[in-house]
Every structure is written in structure tokens, then in C-alpha cells.
Scaffold this motif. Structure first.
Motif, PDB file in Angstrom:
ATOM      1  N   ALA A   1      -3.265   0.630  -9.927  1.00 43.80           N
ATOM      2  CA  ALA A   1      -2.638   1.000 -11.203  1.00 43.80           C
ATOM      3  C   ALA A   1      -1.681  -0.069 -11.706  1.00 43.80           C
ATOM      4  CB  ALA A   1      -1.899   2.327 -11.048  1.00 43.80           C
ATOM      5  N   GLN A   2      -1.096  -0.848 -10.789  1.00 43.82           N
ATOM      6  CA  GLN A   2      -0.130  -1.864 -11.194  1.00 43.82           C
ATOM      7  C   GLN A   2      -0.750  -3.239 -11.416  1.00 43.82           C
ATOM      8  OE1 GLN A   2       2.653  -0.819 -12.122  1.00 43.82           O
ATOM      9  NE2 GLN A   2       2.514   1.225 -11.193  1.00 43.82           N
ATOM     10  N   LEU A   3      -1.983  -3.446 -10.978  1.00 47.85           N
ATOM     11  CA  LEU A   3      -2.600  -4.772 -11.091  1.00 47.85           C
ATOM     12  C   LEU A   3      -2.648  -5.309 -12.522  1.00 47.85           C
ATOM     13  CD1 LEU A   3      -5.551  -4.879  -8.511  1.00 47.85           C
ATOM     14  CD2 LEU A   3      -3.286  -5.927  -8.356  1.00 47.85           C
ATOM     15  N   PRO A   4      -2.845  -4.471 -13.550  1.00 47.50           N
ATOM     16  CA  PRO A   4      -2.849  -5.034 -14.910  1.00 47.50           C
ATOM     17  C   PRO A   4      -1.544  -5.717 -15.300  1.00 47.50           C
ATOM     18  CG  PRO A   4      -3.854  -2.860 -14.903  1.00 47.50           C
ATOM     19  CD  PRO A   4      -3.245  -3.048 -13.554  1.00 47.50           C
ATOM     20  N   HIS A   5      -0.458  -5.396 -14.605  1.00 44.82           N
ATOM     21  CA  HIS A   5       0.832  -6.020 -14.916  1.00 44.82           C
ATOM     22  C   HIS A   5       0.999  -7.379 -14.231  1.00 44.82           C
ATOM     23  CE1 HIS A   5       1.971  -2.308 -16.813  1.00 44.82           C
ATOM     24  NE2 HIS A   5       1.821  -1.634 -15.686  1.00 44.82           N
ATOM     25  N   ALA A   6       0.076  -7.714 -13.334  1.00 42.42           N
ATOM     26  CA  ALA A   6       0.136  -8.984 -12.605  1.00 42.42           C
ATOM     27  C   ALA A   6      -0.765 -10.000 -13.289  1.00 42.42           C
ATOM     28  CB  ALA A   6      -0.282  -8.785 -11.153  1.00 42.42           C
ATOM     29  N   LYS A   7      -0.183 -11.004 -13.900  1.00 40.67           N
ATOM     30  CA  LYS A   7      -0.956 -12.054 -14.580  1.00 40.67           C
ATOM     31  C   LYS A   7      -1.236 -13.218 -13.637  1.00 40.67           C
ATOM     32  CE  LYS A   7      -0.502  -9.416 -18.112  1.00 40.67           C
ATOM     33  NZ  LYS A   7      -1.619  -8.469 -18.428  1.00 40.67           N
ATOM     34  N   PHE A   8      -1.547 -12.885 -12.413  1.00 40.85           N
ATOM     35  CA  PHE A   8      -1.863 -13.862 -11.371  1.00 40.85           C
ATOM     36  C   PHE A   8      -2.806 -13.169 -10.390  1.00 40.85           C
ATOM     37  CE2 PHE A   8       2.063 -11.630 -10.451  1.00 40.85           C
ATOM     38  CZ  PHE A   8       1.864 -11.140  -9.168  1.00 40.85           C
ATOM     39  N   PRO A   9      -3.626 -13.911  -9.656  1.00 44.52           N
ATOM     40  CA  PRO A   9      -4.585 -13.281  -8.748  1.00 44.52           C
ATOM     41  C   PRO A   9      -3.946 -12.885  -7.417  1.00 44.52           C
ATOM     42  CG  PRO A   9      -4.863 -15.651  -8.699  1.00 44.52           C
ATOM     43  CD  PRO A   9      -3.844 -15.371  -9.774  1.00 44.52           C
ATOM     44  N   PHE A  10      -4.466 -11.808  -6.834  1.00 47.90           N
ATOM     45  CA  PHE A  10      -4.165 -11.445  -5.459  1.00 47.90           C
ATOM     46  C   PHE A  10      -5.319 -11.928  -4.600  1.00 47.90           C
ATOM     47  CE2 PHE A  10      -1.038  -8.776  -7.382  1.00 47.90           C
ATOM     48  CZ  PHE A  10      -0.032  -8.701  -6.433  1.00 47.90           C
ATOM     49  N   ILE A  11      -4.966 -12.579  -3.490  1.00 48.77           N
ATOM     50  CA  ILE A  11      -6.003 -13.152  -2.632  1.00 48.77           C
ATOM     51  C   ILE A  11      -5.843 -12.644  -1.206  1.00 48.77           C
ATOM     52  CG2 ILE A  11      -6.424 -15.195  -4.044  1.00 48.77           C
ATOM     53  CD1 ILE A  11      -4.563 -16.757  -2.284  1.00 48.77           C
ATOM     54  N   ASN A  12      -6.953 -12.218  -0.639  1.00 45.53           N
ATOM     55  CA  ASN A  12      -7.014 -11.814   0.770  1.00 45.53           C
ATOM     56  C   ASN A  12      -8.460 -11.940   1.227  1.00 45.53           C
ATOM     57  OD1 ASN A  12      -7.773  -9.592   2.841  1.00 45.53           O
ATOM     58  ND2 ASN A  12      -5.591  -9.950   3.164  1.00 45.53           N
ATOM     59  N   ALA A  13      -8.642 -12.585   2.381  1.00 49.78           N
ATOM     60  CA  ALA A  13      -9.988 -12.842   2.874  1.00 49.78           C
ATOM     61  C   ALA A  13     -10.407 -11.936   4.022  1.00 49.78           C
ATOM     62  CB  ALA A  13     -10.105 -14.304   3.318  1.00 49.78           C
ATOM     63  N   ASN A  14      -9.459 -11.273   4.693  1.00 48.88           N
ATOM     64  CA  ASN A  14      -9.838 -10.484   5.875  1.00 48.88           C
ATOM     65  C   ASN A  14      -9.737  -8.978   5.679  1.00 48.88           C
ATOM     66  OD1 ASN A  14      -6.908 -10.612   6.017  1.00 48.88           O
ATOM     67  ND2 ASN A  14      -7.071  -9.891   8.139  1.00 48.88           N
TER      68      ASN A  14
ATOM     69  N   PHE B   1       0.821  -1.220   0.000  1.00 46.51           N
ATOM     70  CA  PHE B   1       0.000   0.000   0.000  1.00 46.51           C
ATOM     71  C   PHE B   1       0.855   1.270   0.000  1.00 46.51           C
ATOM     72  CE2 PHE B   1      -2.853  -3.153   1.927  1.00 46.51           C
ATOM     73  CZ  PHE B   1      -4.056  -2.894   1.282  1.00 46.51           C
ATOM     74  N   ASP B   2       2.171   1.147  -0.166  1.00 46.32           N
ATOM     75  CA  ASP B   2       3.039   2.311   0.016  1.00 46.32           C
ATOM     76  C   ASP B   2       2.808   3.411  -1.012  1.00 46.32           C
ATOM     77  OD1 ASP B   2       4.101   1.240   2.277  1.00 46.32           O
ATOM     78  OD2 ASP B   2       6.158   1.082   1.537  1.00 46.32           O
ATOM     79  N   ASN B   3       2.276   3.085  -2.169  1.00 43.90           N
ATOM     80  CA  ASN B   3       1.857   4.109  -3.129  1.00 43.90           C
ATOM     81  C   ASN B   3       0.348   4.317  -3.090  1.00 43.90           C
ATOM     82  OD1 ASN B   3       4.310   4.937  -4.066  1.00 43.90           O
ATOM     83  ND2 ASN B   3       4.258   3.778  -5.970  1.00 43.90           N
TER      84      ASN B   3
END
Length: 303
Positions: A132-145, A123-125
Motif C-alpha cells: 500500500a505504501q510503495l506508490p509513495h516510494a519514487k525509487f526501486p526496492f531491491i531484494n534477490a533472496n 513487514f510490520d504492517n
């Protein structure tokens, strides 16, 4: 083999892959019809290049190129491999200051990461910078809480992901540390933190009973252990059940082999964390029979 015996024998095979000169230590079960390899990193902190050869602690170690080579070697050895990250991908070198996380996500995509969770430094930016950077990640981010409703990340972060490797269903979910007091409010905005233990109990039940997962893995950015009552991987393991492996981050803890903890019903659960800066890659090997029952075994790559 019963789950308790499986966890005990697998822990003896805990895994670190030091990204430098490598040696190989093997531990193999007598019967291994299904073989799942879990590779994992945490707190890489934008370390794209290896440490300088004159570095006091990690001379010449780390670096994305070596990690990429090692990952590919292990995938050739076992194509039934998952590659996971426990957060704090961002912050730590000028690459992040200049590119804002774009390079980190592109390189992880090139390495074919399967999933990652979110660390506090991601979250530093700000939450907008992460988006803004998520389109460069070709993998999912997962968080449940973390509840991202009413933020720009609403609907973009999954609580869990189910993978199938060699016919085995593997449920992977993520939990993160409380952001209040650690991250400026303006950076995470309306994101709500929920108790990770309560969240884990709900998600694990869903993965076991509804998704019918034979393996359940938690990607945790809670920290390995604290002297106070702060929620940690150790506390998470002790308060829950049916988690096979907790892959940790945040505290930069170098574990030479996985910790074997007892869960809420006295069964064993593995906890592993591999330091920081991409110096090590964690490796855990699971062996299961055709019905999904677990057989102990594993392999470790060590410096």
C-alpha cells in the motif's frame, strides 16, 4: 591500481556523516578521473525528527531535514552520487503508527534515494501494508533472496538495479534476513527465503559478466556479525567474490570506518554499517580511471 590495493586504500577513507555538528576529514588519490560517491543509511526506523537535545546518547542528532541538507551538500560537491538504504525504514516512532510508512517513503523520495532493500520491520504492517505504501516510494526496492511469487509483491521487487554514474556501471543488489521466527507468518505470507550466499554468487556473476558492472554493491539486511552460524555480512563477504562493498543493516552496528574483510579468493571487500535512527550517513568514495579500473581514495565526514 589493482583491486586489492584499491580496497585497502579506500577503506582508510571510510565514511560516517553524523547529522549534527560536522567536521571534514579528507583522503584523496593522486589521480581521480572518475569519482563515485556512495551515501547510505540503515535502520532509520521512522525517525523523522532529531533526537531531543537532552537525549543521553544522541542529543539533537538525526532528523530528516538535516539528512536532506547534508545529502544535497554532498551532491553539489559530487553529482556522481548514489544514495542507498539497507532496510528497516519502518517502525520506531508514532509517525509509523499513524501514517503506516507513507511519510517515510515520501521523505526518502524527496531526498532522491536511488534504491533500498527490505528489512524485517518493513513487514510490520504486513506484506499488504508494504504494498500500500510503495506508490509513495519514487525509487526501486531491491531484494534477490526473497521469492515473492504468489504474493501481492510479485513482480514489484527487483533483484538488482544497474546505475551509471560518470560513465561507470554500478550494480546494486539486495539480500535480506530469514523472516521465519522473526516476523509473523501472517505478515510475510507466501514469501520464500533463499540462502543469501548462494543468491549473491548468482547475482554477482550476472552483474559482472552480463551487465558488465565495474562496481558491485550489496545492500544487506543480514546483520554485521553473530556468534553462531547465522548468515551475516562477514560470512557473506568470506563466501563470495567480486563484491566491492557490502552496506549492512539489522544489527544497528556503528562502525567508525568500514571493515576490510577477505573474500573467497583472498581479495578485500568493504563492509559498512552506520548504526540506526538516521544519526549517521555512511559515505564511501570510489575513484576509477576511464577504463573502469579502480584507484584508491575517499573522504570521510565525521562528527
Amino acid at each position: 591500481m589493482e583491486r586489492r590495493k584499491f580496497i585497502q586504500s579506500t577503506a582508510a577513507a571510510g565514511a560516517l556523516a553524523g547529522i549534527g555538528s560536522l567536521g571534514l576529514l579528507s583522503f584523496t588519490a593522486a589521480k581521480k578521473p572518475k569519482h563515485i560517491t556512495i551515501l547510505h543509511t540503515n535502520d532509520v526506523h521512522s525517525h523523522i525528527e532529531p533526537f531531543d537535545n537532552g537525549h543521553a546518547q544522541y542529543p539533537g542528532m538525526g532528523g530528516a531535514a538535516r539528512r536532506y541538507t547534508l545529502i544535497n551538500q554532498i551532491r553539489q560537491e559530487n553529482p556522481h552520487t548514489l544514495l542507498l538504504d539497507a532496510g528497516d525504514i519502518f517502525q520506531g516512532t508514532p509517525y509509523f503508527n499513524y501514517y503506516g510508512g507513507e511519510l517515510e517513503f515520501k521523505l526518502m523520495s524527496k531526498m532522491r534515494y536511488d534504491a533500498a532493500t527490505i528489512g524485517n520491520h518493513d513487514f510490520d504492517n504486513g506484506i499488504d501494508g508494504l504494498l500500500a505504501q510503495l506508490p509513495h516510494a519514487k525509487f526501486p526496492f531491491i531484494n534477490a533472496n526473497y521469492n515473492f511469487d504468489n504474493t501481492v509483491l510479485e513482480g514489484r521487487i527487483k533483484p538488482y538495479q544497474v546505475f551509471v554514474r560518470d560513465g561507470i556501471k554500478i550494480g546494486v543488489f539486495g539480500v535480506g534476513i530469514e523472516l521465519k521466527g522473526l516476523v509473523a507468518k501472517k505478515h510475510y505470507k507466501e514469501t520464500e527465503y533463499h540462502n543469501p550466499i548462494d543468491t549473491a554468487k548468482t547475482i554477482v556473476k550476472q552483474l559482472r559478466e552480463e551487465e558488465k558492472c565495474e562496481l558491485v554493491i550489496c545492500l544487506s539486511h543480514l546483520g554485521y556479525e553473530y556468534r553462531d552460524d547465522k548468515v551475516s555480512d562477514q560470512k557473506l563477504a568470506a563466501a563470495t567474490k567480486d563484491i566491492d562493498l557490502i552496506i549492512g543493516g539489522h544489527t544497528h552496528t556503528f562502525l567508525p570506518k568500514p571493515t576490510v574483510a577477505l573474500n573467497a579468493i583472498g581479495e578485500k571487500v568493504l563492509i559498512n554499517q552506520v548504526g540506526w535512527a538516521g544519526v549517521n550517513i555512511g559515505r564511501i568514495d570510489f575513484y576509477l580511471d576511464s577504463s573502469g579500473k579502480k584507484n584508491g581514495g575517499g573522504a570521510a565526514i565525521i562528527v
